[in-house]
Design an enzyme around this catalytic site. Structure first.
Site, PDB file in Angstrom:
ATOM      1  N   MET A  65      -8.977  -2.958  -0.059  1.00  0.00           N
ATOM      2  CA  MET A  65      -9.343  -1.958   0.949  1.00  0.00           C
ATOM      3  C   MET A  65      -8.167  -1.735   1.907  1.00  0.00           C
ATOM      4  O   MET A  65      -8.351  -1.204   3.012  1.00  0.00           O
ATOM      5  CB  MET A  65     -10.590  -2.391   1.710  1.00  0.00           C
TER       6      MET A  65
ATOM      7  N   LEU B 293      -2.983  -4.605   4.134  1.00  0.00           N
ATOM      8  CA  LEU B 293      -2.591  -5.714   3.265  1.00  0.00           C
ATOM      9  C   LEU B 293      -1.978  -6.868   4.057  1.00  0.00           C
ATOM     10  O   LEU B 293      -1.268  -6.667   5.033  1.00  0.00           O
ATOM     11  CB  LEU B 293      -1.606  -5.210   2.209  1.00  0.00           C
TER      12      LEU B 293
ATOM     13  N   HIS C  94      -3.576 -10.576  -0.073  1.00  0.00           N
ATOM     14  CA  HIS C  94      -3.455  -9.510  -1.079  1.00  0.00           C
ATOM     15  C   HIS C  94      -2.161  -9.680  -1.878  1.00  0.00           C
ATOM     16  O   HIS C  94      -2.121  -9.416  -3.081  1.00  0.00           O
ATOM     17  CB  HIS C  94      -3.410  -8.140  -0.404  1.00  0.00           C
TER      18      HIS C  94
ATOM     19  N   SER D 143      -8.286  -8.994   6.563  1.00  0.00           N
ATOM     20  CA  SER D 143      -8.037  -7.758   7.315  1.00  0.00           C
ATOM     21  C   SER D 143      -8.837  -7.755   8.606  1.00  0.00           C
ATOM     22  O   SER D 143      -8.459  -7.103   9.582  1.00  0.00           O
ATOM     23  CB  SER D 143      -8.445  -6.553   6.471  1.00  0.00           C
TER      24      SER D 143
HETATM   25  P1  AMP Z   1     -10.232  -6.636   0.690  1.00  0.00           P
HETATM   26  O1  AMP Z   1      -9.077  -5.707   0.896  1.00  0.00           O
HETATM   27  O2  AMP Z   1     -10.553  -7.457   1.887  1.00  0.00           O
HETATM   28  O3  AMP Z   1     -11.409  -5.970   0.053  1.00  0.00           O
HETATM   29  O4  AMP Z   1      -9.727  -7.705  -0.365  1.00  0.00           O
HETATM   30  C1  AMP Z   1      -9.145  -7.302  -1.586  1.00  0.00           C
HETATM   31  C2  AMP Z   1      -8.938  -8.519  -2.436  1.00  0.00           C
HETATM   32  O5  AMP Z   1      -8.116  -9.459  -1.752  1.00  0.00           O
HETATM   33  C3  AMP Z   1     -10.242  -9.254  -2.765  1.00  0.00           C
HETATM   34  O6  AMP Z   1     -10.201  -9.662  -4.127  1.00  0.00           O
HETATM   35  C4  AMP Z   1     -10.199 -10.428  -1.832  1.00  0.00           C
HETATM   36  O7  AMP Z   1     -10.899 -11.555  -2.330  1.00  0.00           O
HETATM   37  C5  AMP Z   1      -8.727 -10.724  -1.767  1.00  0.00           C
HETATM   38  N1  AMP Z   1      -8.390 -11.492  -0.559  1.00  0.00           N
HETATM   39  C6  AMP Z   1      -8.662 -11.152   0.716  1.00  0.00           C
HETATM   40  N2  AMP Z   1      -8.253 -12.125   1.565  1.00  0.00           N
HETATM   41  C7  AMP Z   1      -7.707 -13.099   0.796  1.00  0.00           C
HETATM   42  C8  AMP Z   1      -7.120 -14.372   1.072  1.00  0.00           C
HETATM   43  N3  AMP Z   1      -6.996 -14.833   2.316  1.00  0.00           N
HETATM   44  N4  AMP Z   1      -6.680 -15.102   0.033  1.00  0.00           N
HETATM   45  C9  AMP Z   1      -6.816 -14.650  -1.248  1.00  0.00           C
HETATM   46  N5  AMP Z   1      -7.355 -13.466  -1.564  1.00  0.00           N
HETATM   47  C10 AMP Z   1      -7.799 -12.701  -0.567  1.00  0.00           C
END
Ligand code: AMP
Length: 287
Positions: A31, A34, A38, A189
């Site tokens: 989303m 970053l 990410h 985020s």
């Molecule tokens: P989001 O943009 O928050 O929807 O996350 C996109 C992807 O990044 C998802 O697969 C999340 O699980 C992963 N993600 C978010 N935060 C972390 C983190 N701290 N460590 C590892 N992966 C993450």
């Protein structure tokens, strides 16, 4: 800069050309806004594939009324720069109109049973329907060989694995490890919502999870009542640090059912509110 696509036909054609050339395609749905979490997903995709596509789409259907859809941080230009540095090949950034041309009501959707209805599924009704449905759409728009998700969203990863299995999506799912700030707070985020004093207290989640793991390692999880005590102590520690826990729960790591002492794989899953942020985290207790 990576090439940016905003139409379904263009990204699909581009990927199909790579596949015709015999290249393996990796996909990282996000989303945006970053951060280091990410970026490790992108690294994992690069290792598993020849070309990497990142999608950036803040999906309205996984937010309930009153949640932070409008406030969600959108930092597209900075995201592109970071993805450029990592050598990402393409970015898919569809508009809401491209994703939901008929609007957001009365959509065909994907309803994953069991694992989608507990924990975050209880506190955020409809959330995993939104997630599973948009990921299903994204998999059809971006026909990748492998997709990478973070273990930070442990339950989400399980929901997606179940959907892929049940609906036979021809994509391999990789789970990448949680990335943390130096004090232990899981990168997210949503951490930008934390005021300075809240940010200082936010590492209570990781510290408390470590304490629970130490207790389990020391043999304090021999019965269900001991499990309940460990969870109660965890919740109390979070409340003491000024957080409002939604759940703090030891679970079977294979299906997220309530953990039993005999379970071989156990994960501790946590959700807590702190100021304007809802934080989630987890820690493998036994693997
Ligand atoms: P989001 O943009 O928050 O929807 O996350 C996109 C992807 O990044 C998802 O697969 C999340 O699980 C992963 N993600 C978010 N935060 C972390 C983190 N701290 N460590 C590892 N992966 C993450």
């Amino acid at each position: 800069m990576p090439e940016v696509f905003d139409s379904v036909e263009a990204i699909r054609d581009h990927i199909n050309q790579w596949k015709l050339a015999g290249l393996r395609v990796g996909f990282v749905p996000t989303m945006g806004n970053l951060h280091g979490g990410h970026l490790t997903l992108v690294e994992a995709a690069k290792e598993a594939a020849d070309r990497v596509v990142v999608s950036i789409f803040v999906n309205p259907t996984q937010f309930s009324a009153g949640e932070d859809f409008d406030a969600y941080p959108r930092t597209f230009e900075r995201d592109l720069e970071q993805l450029d540095e990592l050598g990402v090949d393409a970015v898919f950034a569809p508009s809401t109109q491209v994703m939901y041309p008929r609007g957001q009501e009365n959509l065909t959707f994907v309803e994953v049973p069991d694992v989608a209805h507990i924990l975050c599924g209880e506190f955020r009704p409809g959330h995993f329907v939104g997630v599973a449905s948009v990921v299903a759409k994204l998999f059809n728009m971006v026909p990748a060989d492998v997709a990478v998700f973070g273990r930070k969203d442990y339950q989400q990863l399980m929901v997606i694995r179940r959907m892929v299995e049940d609906l036979n999506f021809p994509v391999e799912i990789i789970g990448a490890p949680i990335q943390r700030e130096p004090d232990g707070l899981a990168m997210s985020s949503r951490n930008v919502y934390l005021k300075p004093d809240e940010r200082q207290r936010a590492n209570a989640i990781y510290q408390t999870m470590l304490a629970t793991k130490a207790a389990v390692d020391a043999g304090d999880f021999r019965s269900e009542s001991e499990r309940d005590e460990l969870e109660e102590e965890g919740r109390a520690a979070l409340i003491k640090a000024g957080l409002q826990p939604e759940y703090y729960s030891l679970r079977n790591a294979d299906d997220l059912a309530v953990a039993r002492p005999r379970n071989e794989r156990v994960v501790l899953v946590v959700a807590a509110r702190l100021g304007a942020a809802r934080l989630i985290d987890n820690l493998m207790i036994r693997e």
